[in-house]
Design an enzyme around this catalytic site. Structure first.
Site, PDB file in Angstrom:
ATOM      1  CG  MET A   1      52.393  14.560  22.218  1.00 42.88           C
ATOM      2  SD  MET A   1      52.521  16.127  23.041  1.00 42.88           S
ATOM      3  CE  MET A   1      51.848  17.208  21.826  1.00 42.88           C
ATOM      4  N   GLY A   2      49.034  11.603  22.649  1.00 47.82           N
ATOM      5  CA  GLY A   2      47.896  10.845  22.143  1.00 47.82           C
ATOM      6  C   GLY A   2      47.822  10.813  20.627  1.00 47.82           C
ATOM      7  CG  LEU A   3      49.914   8.433  18.593  1.00 47.88           C
ATOM      8  CD1 LEU A   3      49.385   7.004  18.588  1.00 47.88           C
ATOM      9  CD2 LEU A   3      51.192   8.517  17.785  1.00 47.88           C
TER      10      LEU A   3
ATOM     11  CB  CYS B   1      52.958   5.306  20.478  1.00 45.33           C
ATOM     12  SG  CYS B   1      52.297   6.467  21.681  1.00 45.33           S
TER      13      CYS B   1
ATOM     14  CB  ILE C   1      64.726   3.496  21.176  1.00 48.21           C
ATOM     15  CG1 ILE C   1      65.401   4.671  21.897  1.00 48.21           C
ATOM     16  CG2 ILE C   1      65.588   2.274  21.179  1.00 48.21           C
ATOM     17  CD1 ILE C   1      65.737   4.427  23.361  1.00 48.21           C
ATOM     18  CG  ASN C   2      58.589   6.115  20.085  1.00 48.98           C
ATOM     19  OD1 ASN C   2      58.673   7.141  20.766  1.00 48.98           O
ATOM     20  ND2 ASN C   2      57.617   5.920  19.227  1.00 48.98           N
TER      21      ASN C   2
ATOM     22  N   GLY D   1      64.928  12.578  25.510  1.00 50.75           N
ATOM     23  CA  GLY D   1      65.953  13.517  25.963  1.00 50.75           C
ATOM     24  C   GLY D   1      67.206  12.811  26.443  1.00 50.75           C
TER      25      GLY D   1
ATOM     26  N   GLY E   1      67.281   9.008  20.160  1.00 56.78           N
ATOM     27  CA  GLY E   1      67.217   8.998  21.617  1.00 56.78           C
ATOM     28  C   GLY E   1      68.269   9.900  22.236  1.00 56.78           C
TER      29      GLY E   1
ATOM     30  CB  THR F   1      63.917  15.847  23.379  1.00 55.68           C
ATOM     31  OG1 THR F   1      62.925  14.810  23.338  1.00 55.68           O
ATOM     32  CG2 THR F   1      63.784  16.599  24.691  1.00 55.68           C
TER      33      THR F   1
HETATM   34  C1  SIN Z   1      52.236  10.836  21.181  1.00 54.33           C
HETATM   35  O1  SIN Z   1      51.692  11.416  20.242  1.00 54.33           O
HETATM   36  O2  SIN Z   1      51.655  10.698  22.258  1.00 54.33           O
HETATM   37  C2  SIN Z   1      53.634  10.298  21.046  1.00 54.33           C
HETATM   38  C3  SIN Z   1      53.763   9.421  19.879  1.00 54.33           C
HETATM   39  C4  SIN Z   1      54.842   8.382  20.011  1.00 54.33           C
HETATM   40  O3  SIN Z   1      55.517   8.305  21.045  1.00 54.33           O
HETATM   41  O4  SIN Z   1      55.009   7.600  19.090  1.00 54.33           O
END
Ligand code: SIN
Length: 296
Positions: free
Chosen positions: A66-68, A121, A181-182, A207, A233, A256
């Site tokens: 998404m790009g935060l 991220c 985790i992320n 997911g 996760g 998710t």
């Molecule tokens: C995103 O906004 O691109 C994801 C953010 C994240 O994975 O921490």
């Protein structure tokens, strides 16, 4: 229950990045009986994020980049002021360096129950660089902790050789809990158009596909650190929650699955978890680490 100083009715939290961006959504999440919500990651200045496409489905999961995107700290403090929930709100923050994390922590801590530091991220170069370096993690956590008066959680990336080294660094910096985790670094290619599907090319996989990676990270961290762990996760069922708690998590975050089902999926999982607890005569805390403790 109390997890790292956050008072929650149950261990089911909504993870950052999926729903926690407006007062209206906080109310819907509380109505669905979540224990707490973690907000979208907030930065000092507004960020529009990447161009579409930012999300794609793959077998057993979703890849996102998404790009935060977020409205920036000033607008978000106004949004928090409109919130009417009593459920804890954990604000996720990200910055380019320890000074920005500290400034965000100072500005936001009067308006929330806790802060979660996004050190993870997988496609924001600066954040991944911080989250993969134990020295930087320790410095960022310490700076945020000194600038705030609420619990500080450090959200770690699985994209490292040994997550316990990063967990220990966060603990050394004063983190009150670890979130793990992320998403896992990933990408998908459109073989007909012959280009990557996401505009950012790479993204993060979430997911069901990543649940075993998350459980393993929690298990390893539980053997290495003394502060609580919040497992994340691939959680989509009460059995998934129990697996994470047995591995050593004190609470879990879901993301998710709420997109795959709906917000009320939290209620269904909570009701089923309560039935399981009643059948075992254990409360939520009693489930934490049951299997992990057998393997010291
Ligand atoms: C995103 O906004 O691109 C994801 C953010 C994240 O994975 O921490």
């Amino acid at each position: 229950m109390d997890v790292a100083g956050i008072r929650m009715d149950n261990p089911l939290m909504v993870c950052s990045g999926v729903l926690g961006i407006s007062a209206g959504l906080f109310s819907r999440i509380e109505a669905a009986h979540a224990g707490a919500v973690v907000t979208k990651s907030i930065s000092l200045v507004p960020n529009k994020g990447y161009d579409n496409p930012t999300v794609t489905g793959v077998a057993s999961g979703v890849i996102n980049a998404m790009g935060l995107p977020n409205p920036g700290v000033d607008a978000f403090i106004e949004e928090l002021g409109r919130s009417e929930v009593s459920m804890p709100i954990v604000v996720s923050i990200y910055g380019n360096d320890e000074g920005e994390f500290a400034e965000l922590a100072r500005r936001l801590s009067p308006h929330c129950s806790a802060l979660e530091l996004n050190l993870s991220c997988p496609h924001a170069g600066g954040l991944l660089a911080i989250g993969q370096d134990p020295n930087l993690v320790e410095r960022v956590v310490r700076a945020a902790k000194e600038a705030s008066n609420v619990p500080v959680l450090a959200k770690l990336t699985p994209n490292v050789a040994d997550i316990t080294k990063i967990g220990l660094a966060a603990q050394e910096g004063g983190a009150d809990a670890i979130c793990a985790i992320n998403t896992v670094k990933a990408m998908a290619i459109d073989i007909y158009q012959k280009h990557p599907i996401l505009s950012n090319i790479g993204g993060g996989l979430s997911g069901p596909a990543i649940k075993p990676i998350g459980v393993r990270a929690v298990w390893d961290l539980a053997g290495a650190i003394d502060i609580p762990i919040i497992g994340i996760g691939g959680i989509a069922s009460w059995e998934d929650v129990v697996e994470y708690l047995y591995a050593g998590a004190s609470a879990v975050q879901m993301g998710t699955a709420l997109g795959m089902y709906d917000i009320d999926h939290i209620t269904r999982i909570k009701d089923e978890l309560d039935i399981f607890c009643a059948s075992t005569e254990l409360d939520y805390e009693g489930l934490c680490g049951i299997v992990r403790k057998r393997y010291p």
